[in-house]
Motif scaffolding. Structure first.
Motif, PDB file in Angstrom:
ATOM      1  N   SER A  68     -29.937  15.477   9.276  1.00  0.00           N
ATOM      2  CA  SER A  68     -28.664  14.894   8.860  1.00  0.00           C
ATOM      3  C   SER A  68     -28.445  13.491   9.448  1.00  0.00           C
ATOM      4  O   SER A  68     -28.012  12.567   8.757  1.00  0.00           O
ATOM      5  CB  SER A  68     -27.552  15.850   9.290  1.00  0.00           C
ATOM      6  OG  SER A  68     -26.339  15.250   9.249  1.00  0.00           O
ATOM      7  N   LYS A  69     -28.774  13.320  10.730  1.00  0.00           N
ATOM      8  CA  LYS A  69     -28.557  12.013  11.357  1.00  0.00           C
ATOM      9  C   LYS A  69     -29.476  10.950  10.755  1.00  0.00           C
ATOM     10  O   LYS A  69     -29.060   9.814  10.509  1.00  0.00           O
ATOM     11  CB  LYS A  69     -28.794  12.131  12.867  1.00  0.00           C
ATOM     12  CG  LYS A  69     -28.485  10.863  13.630  1.00  0.00           C
ATOM     13  CD  LYS A  69     -28.686  11.085  15.115  1.00  0.00           C
ATOM     14  CE  LYS A  69     -28.800   9.776  15.868  1.00  0.00           C
ATOM     15  NZ  LYS A  69     -29.207   9.975  17.259  1.00  0.00           N
ATOM     16  N   LYS A  72     -28.141   9.843   7.410  1.00  0.00           N
ATOM     17  CA  LYS A  72     -27.020   8.899   7.560  1.00  0.00           C
ATOM     18  C   LYS A  72     -27.528   7.532   8.028  1.00  0.00           C
ATOM     19  O   LYS A  72     -27.020   6.496   7.607  1.00  0.00           O
ATOM     20  CB  LYS A  72     -26.004   9.458   8.560  1.00  0.00           C
ATOM     21  CG  LYS A  72     -25.191  10.611   8.018  1.00  0.00           C
ATOM     22  CD  LYS A  72     -24.317  11.219   9.096  1.00  0.00           C
ATOM     23  CE  LYS A  72     -23.680  12.507   8.602  1.00  0.00           C
ATOM     24  NZ  LYS A  72     -23.168  13.345   9.673  1.00  0.00           N
ATOM     25  N   ASP A  73     -28.523   7.565   8.906  1.00  0.00           N
ATOM     26  CA  ASP A  73     -29.076   6.301   9.402  1.00  0.00           C
ATOM     27  C   ASP A  73     -29.651   5.493   8.240  1.00  0.00           C
ATOM     28  O   ASP A  73     -29.387   4.292   8.096  1.00  0.00           O
ATOM     29  CB  ASP A  73     -30.148   6.597  10.458  1.00  0.00           C
ATOM     30  CG  ASP A  73     -30.474   5.382  11.317  1.00  0.00           C
ATOM     31  OD1 ASP A  73     -29.812   4.342  11.140  1.00  0.00           O
ATOM     32  OD2 ASP A  73     -31.382   5.480  12.156  1.00  0.00           O
ATOM     33  N   ARG A 186     -29.875  -5.582   8.797  1.00  0.00           N
ATOM     34  CA  ARG A 186     -28.465  -5.525   9.197  1.00  0.00           C
ATOM     35  C   ARG A 186     -28.246  -4.313  10.100  1.00  0.00           C
ATOM     36  O   ARG A 186     -29.030  -3.356  10.071  1.00  0.00           O
ATOM     37  CB  ARG A 186     -27.563  -5.454   7.964  1.00  0.00           C
ATOM     38  CG  ARG A 186     -27.592  -4.130   7.230  1.00  0.00           C
ATOM     39  CD  ARG A 186     -26.861  -4.214   5.911  1.00  0.00           C
ATOM     40  NE  ARG A 186     -27.505  -5.185   5.012  1.00  0.00           N
ATOM     41  CZ  ARG A 186     -26.982  -5.562   3.850  1.00  0.00           C
ATOM     42  NH1 ARG A 186     -25.838  -5.087   3.444  1.00  0.00           N
ATOM     43  NH2 ARG A 186     -27.615  -6.438   3.095  1.00  0.00           N
ATOM     44  N   LEU A 187     -27.193  -4.371  10.885  1.00  0.00           N
ATOM     45  CA  LEU A 187     -26.834  -3.242  11.735  1.00  0.00           C
ATOM     46  C   LEU A 187     -25.638  -2.557  11.099  1.00  0.00           C
ATOM     47  O   LEU A 187     -24.658  -3.210  10.751  1.00  0.00           O
ATOM     48  CB  LEU A 187     -26.497  -3.737  13.144  1.00  0.00           C
ATOM     49  CG  LEU A 187     -27.667  -4.408  13.847  1.00  0.00           C
ATOM     50  CD1 LEU A 187     -27.214  -5.084  15.129  1.00  0.00           C
ATOM     51  CD2 LEU A 187     -28.739  -3.378  14.164  1.00  0.00           C
ATOM     52  N   PRO A 188     -25.704  -1.252  10.931  1.00  0.00           N
ATOM     53  CA  PRO A 188     -24.618  -0.555  10.229  1.00  0.00           C
ATOM     54  C   PRO A 188     -23.300  -0.626  10.991  1.00  0.00           C
ATOM     55  O   PRO A 188     -23.283  -0.529  12.212  1.00  0.00           O
ATOM     56  CB  PRO A 188     -25.109   0.895  10.164  1.00  0.00           C
ATOM     57  CG  PRO A 188     -26.524   0.876  10.574  1.00  0.00           C
ATOM     58  CD  PRO A 188     -26.758  -0.346  11.381  1.00  0.00           C
ATOM     59  N   THR A 189     -22.213  -0.808  10.251  1.00  0.00           N
ATOM     60  CA  THR A 189     -20.885  -0.752  10.855  1.00  0.00           C
ATOM     61  C   THR A 189     -20.413   0.697  10.848  1.00  0.00           C
ATOM     62  O   THR A 189     -21.007   1.542  10.177  1.00  0.00           O
ATOM     63  CB  THR A 189     -19.878  -1.581  10.056  1.00  0.00           C
ATOM     64  OG1 THR A 189     -19.725  -0.975   8.771  1.00  0.00           O
ATOM     65  CG2 THR A 189     -20.343  -3.022   9.891  1.00  0.00           C
ATOM     66  N   MET A 190     -19.326   0.966  11.568  1.00  0.00           N
ATOM     67  CA  MET A 190     -18.782   2.331  11.601  1.00  0.00           C
ATOM     68  C   MET A 190     -18.393   2.770  10.198  1.00  0.00           C
ATOM     69  O   MET A 190     -18.616   3.922   9.822  1.00  0.00           O
ATOM     70  CB  MET A 190     -17.568   2.392  12.533  1.00  0.00           C
ATOM     71  CG  MET A 190     -17.077   3.800  12.785  1.00  0.00           C
ATOM     72  SD  MET A 190     -18.336   4.793  13.628  1.00  0.00           S
ATOM     73  CE  MET A 190     -17.497   6.344  13.831  1.00  0.00           C
ATOM     74  N   MET A 191     -17.817   1.845   9.430  1.00  0.00           N
ATOM     75  CA  MET A 191     -17.396   2.192   8.070  1.00  0.00           C
ATOM     76  C   MET A 191     -18.615   2.597   7.232  1.00  0.00           C
ATOM     77  O   MET A 191     -18.575   3.583   6.486  1.00  0.00           O
ATOM     78  CB  MET A 191     -16.673   0.992   7.439  1.00  0.00           C
ATOM     79  CG  MET A 191     -15.991   1.298   6.137  1.00  0.00           C
ATOM     80  SD  MET A 191     -14.666   2.504   6.342  1.00  0.00           S
ATOM     81  CE  MET A 191     -13.267   1.436   6.646  1.00  0.00           C
ATOM     82  N   ILE A 193     -21.441   3.741   8.375  1.00  0.00           N
ATOM     83  CA  ILE A 193     -21.958   5.003   8.906  1.00  0.00           C
ATOM     84  C   ILE A 193     -21.139   6.176   8.353  1.00  0.00           C
ATOM     85  O   ILE A 193     -21.685   7.200   7.951  1.00  0.00           O
ATOM     86  CB  ILE A 193     -21.930   4.988  10.455  1.00  0.00           C
ATOM     87  CG1 ILE A 193     -22.945   3.971  10.986  1.00  0.00           C
ATOM     88  CG2 ILE A 193     -22.222   6.373  11.030  1.00  0.00           C
ATOM     89  CD1 ILE A 193     -22.789   3.636  12.457  1.00  0.00           C
ATOM     90  N   LEU A 194     -19.818   5.993   8.320  1.00  0.00           N
ATOM     91  CA  LEU A 194     -18.951   7.065   7.808  1.00  0.00           C
ATOM     92  C   LEU A 194     -19.204   7.308   6.320  1.00  0.00           C
ATOM     93  O   LEU A 194     -19.241   8.449   5.862  1.00  0.00           O
ATOM     94  CB  LEU A 194     -17.478   6.709   8.040  1.00  0.00           C
ATOM     95  CG  LEU A 194     -17.015   6.719   9.506  1.00  0.00           C
ATOM     96  CD1 LEU A 194     -15.615   6.137   9.633  1.00  0.00           C
ATOM     97  CD2 LEU A 194     -17.049   8.126  10.077  1.00  0.00           C
TER      98      LEU A 194
END
Lengths: 258, 383
Positions: A68-69, A72-73, A186-191, A193-194
């Motif tokens: 799952s992680k 999402k990554d 790019r580095l994922p933002t919290m948004m 990631i959600l």
């Protein structure tokens, strides 16, 4: 453009443990996205953004990839969807088997305008999978690509060779392996990631691709051993500067370093 | 009982670590510290990455986040780029004050700017005669038509000289009970009549602190935050989260110092072996690790309690008290393990040592934390 980017998930090299007999243990290693594939994912997302297109990330491997992680990554980095081929037969896949599976999956997905690959996998680094997939699909196939510019029904690409930069126009669909310097991931933002947890994920097996028992690795791995570590000699030279320099030079010469 | 982070939190922390490696490497932090310069570029990078918008509603450009996630961000910032952790922590209280008590116009202007990388809003409470006894403040606010006129002086007003706004606390001296006469105002820092004088400090060199002189400063009445004379309870409402955030950043700083010390213990050879082979060094390493473990458990328990809307009146004070002391002890031990190298400006441990020391004073001194927790504990014991 409809872009498929292939990414290999593999044990984190930083988590590899070397046992006393020199064999390697991956038991406690966290699985991560191959470092060379991060650039391919970013290049795919940029290509899709520039052409109002869509990116699907495609991966294949044993049960550890169905995590799952990790999903999402992958999806937090910009792709719109994820397709995974999960099968224990892929645990020791060589490039031929991996390419057969990826090509089969791309066909089942209905093809794409472009299939992108990293320059090599993070664990084995054969640099062959992208080329073999392109060959199996019968698409124009290139590697060492450091720049991609979308054009009408084609791509203008640059290959950074040792002493020249080759500029080529490639008709679509095409299979392209990119170098690490093509872009910065790019580095994922919290948004992001959600949102990743809500993106579509499709999981297939080899049977779903009609490849069960059909495809097999052509290379057998006999052993994997860490190079033997030599203990540091910790030689401390205590002398006047000139004499110490001569002693040091003598040591280096003896070791064949100067 | 679950001691783990969610997958989303782990991915965010990993993404933040990579961002800090790119945008706030140790070389840059050391350079900014030596130049006493605010980290504008890394701060902007945090904004672009959405970190500064965490906890701010989406309509103001932010991303909703729980307190545990924001605590993780503070810890991660503290470990890899402590000044950013301090600045982020300081910003949390003013963000929450404006979010809870500010007008829609204020929220749209200020919160949107903060999410986009404006330096945090400064908090103007302390005065020369009103430190730990914050309610003894004397700055005044007098109405003049549609405007309000401020006079007074603020002390130790961190970031005021570079922020766009100060959240200014004033008091109506006609009201006998000081706690019922304090008001909170949003004051633009470019308002005529404001003058800033930077305070020279032992640490926090990239996080400037000012003395603020306020002479006939005028703003519209609508700049009142919340209700008139309700400033004290408004202020108290969010101190708990500020103290948690500062504690989390301090834990991160201690972890960073520990990593330097542990790596050095493995690498530094004396008397023919790495110094880590000596029991005296191993004991120190273990003591440091135990304190870090305790500190982490404490901050995440408080965060968990706050996320579950549980009261943390004495718990947060005890946590801040313990972390401020233990984090300094760990950085001090790290300096000791590094020997002469630890006292040079070549290593980040000395910076953490200087910076973390303030945590026993700022955000409420150790003594005030005792004063908050002590009566609460005894009250509970009387039941």
């Amino acid at each position: 453009m409809d872009v498929i980017v292939c990414a290999k998930l593999a044990p984190d090299p930083e988590d590899i443990q070397v046992k006393s007999d020199g064999s390697i243990s991956l038991e406690n290693a966290e699985w991560v996205i191959g470092s060379f594939d991060l650039q391919a994912i970013e290049a795919a997302v940029r290509l899709a953004e520039a052409t109002a297109g869509k990116v699907t990330v495609l991966t294949a491997g044993p049960h550890q990839v169905n995590n799952s992680k990790l999903k999402k990554d992958l999806l937090s980095r910009g792709p719109h969807a994820l397709v995974m081929v999960v099968d224990e037969a892929l645990a020791s896949a060589d490039t031929a088997l991996t390419a057969a599976v990826l090509a089969g999956a791309i066909r089942k997905m209905g093809g794409a305008d472009v299939a992108l690959f990293g320059e090599g996998s993070a664990d084995l680094y054969f640099q062959q999978t992208g080329l073999q997939v392109g060959e199996r699909l019968g698409w124009p196939t290139l590697n060492a690509v450091s720049r991609i510019e979308p054009q009408e029904n084609s791509l203008l690409i640059e290959r950074n060779l040792e002493e020249e930069i080759e500029v080529l126009q490639v008709p679509l669909p095409a299979a392209i392996s990119v170098t690490v310097d093509i872009t910065t991931p790019r580095l994922p933002t919290m948004m992001e990631i959600l949102k990743a947890g809500q993106k579509p994920v499709t999981v297939w097996t080899l049977a779903d691709l009609g490849l069960e028992g059909q495809a097999a690795a052509k290379i057998a791995t006999l052993s994997v051993r860490a190079p033997q570590q030599v203990a540091r000699k910790r030689i401390l030279i205590e002398d006047a500067p000139e004499e110490a320099a001569q002693t040091l030079a003598a040591y280096l010469s003896k070791e064949g370093l100067v | 009982m679950d001691f783990g982070f969610t997958e989303e939190q782990e991915l965010l922390a990993h993404s933040l670590e990579e961002l800090l490696q790119r945008e706030a490497p140790e070389s840059l932090l050391a350079e900014l510290d030596a130049r006493h310069e605010f980290p504008y570029k890394p701060w902007k990078a945090l904004a672009e990455q959405g970190i500064l918008g965490l906890g701010i509603p989406e309509k103001y450009g932010g991303t909703p986040a729980d307190i545990q996630t924001m605590t993780l961000v503070c810890e991660t910032l503290g470990k890899h780029a402590f000044p950013l952790g301090i600045i982020y922590s300081l910003g949390m209280i003013t963000i929450l004050d404006i979010l809870q008590f500010g007008s829609e116009e204020m929220k749209m202007e200020v919160l949107t700017g903060l999410a986009q990388g404006d330096p945090p809003v400064a908090l103007g409470i302390t005065e020369p005669q009103a430190g730990s006894d914050a309610a003894a403040l004397k700055a005044t606010a007098d109405f003049d038509g549609d405007e309000v006129v401020f006079n007074g002086q603020k002390m130790f007003c961190t970031l005021a000289g570079i922020s766009k706004h100060i959240l200014l606390m004033t008091r109506d001296a006609r009201i006998e009970n000081p706690y019922e006469g304090i008001s909170m105002w949003l004051v633009p820092t470019d308002a005529p009549g404001l003058r800033f004088s930077q305070v020279s400090k032992v640490g926090w060199w990239t996080v400037p602190t000012y003395e603020v002189f306020i002479q006939n400063v005028r703003v519209p009445r609508k700049n009142l935050v919340g209700e008139l004379n309700r400033g004290w309870p408004q202020l108290m409402a969010n101190f708990e989260i500020e103290r948690l955030a500062l504690s989390a950043a301090s834990v991160g700083a201690a972890e960073g110092a520990y990593e330097e010390a542990a790596a050095y213990a493995n690498q530094r050879v004396q008397f023919g072996q790495p110094i880590g082979a000596f029991q005296a060094v191993q004991h120190k390493i273990v003591d440091m690790a135990v304190k870090i473990e305790n500190m982490r458990n404490y901050i995440y328990k408080i965060a968990w309690m706050m996320d579950h809307h549980m009261p943390v009146r004495h718990e947060h004070a005890m946590c801040k008290l313990y972390v401020a002391q233990a984090a300094f002890e760990v950085t001090d031990d790290a300096m000791q393990l590094l020997g002469g190298l630890g006292y040079t400006t070549e290593n980040r441990v000395q910076r953490h040592w200087r910076d973390v020391r303030l945590m026993r004073i700022g955000g409420g001194t150790d003594e005030i934390m005792y004063n908050i927790a002590g009566p609460q504990l005894l009250k509970r014991a009387r039941k």
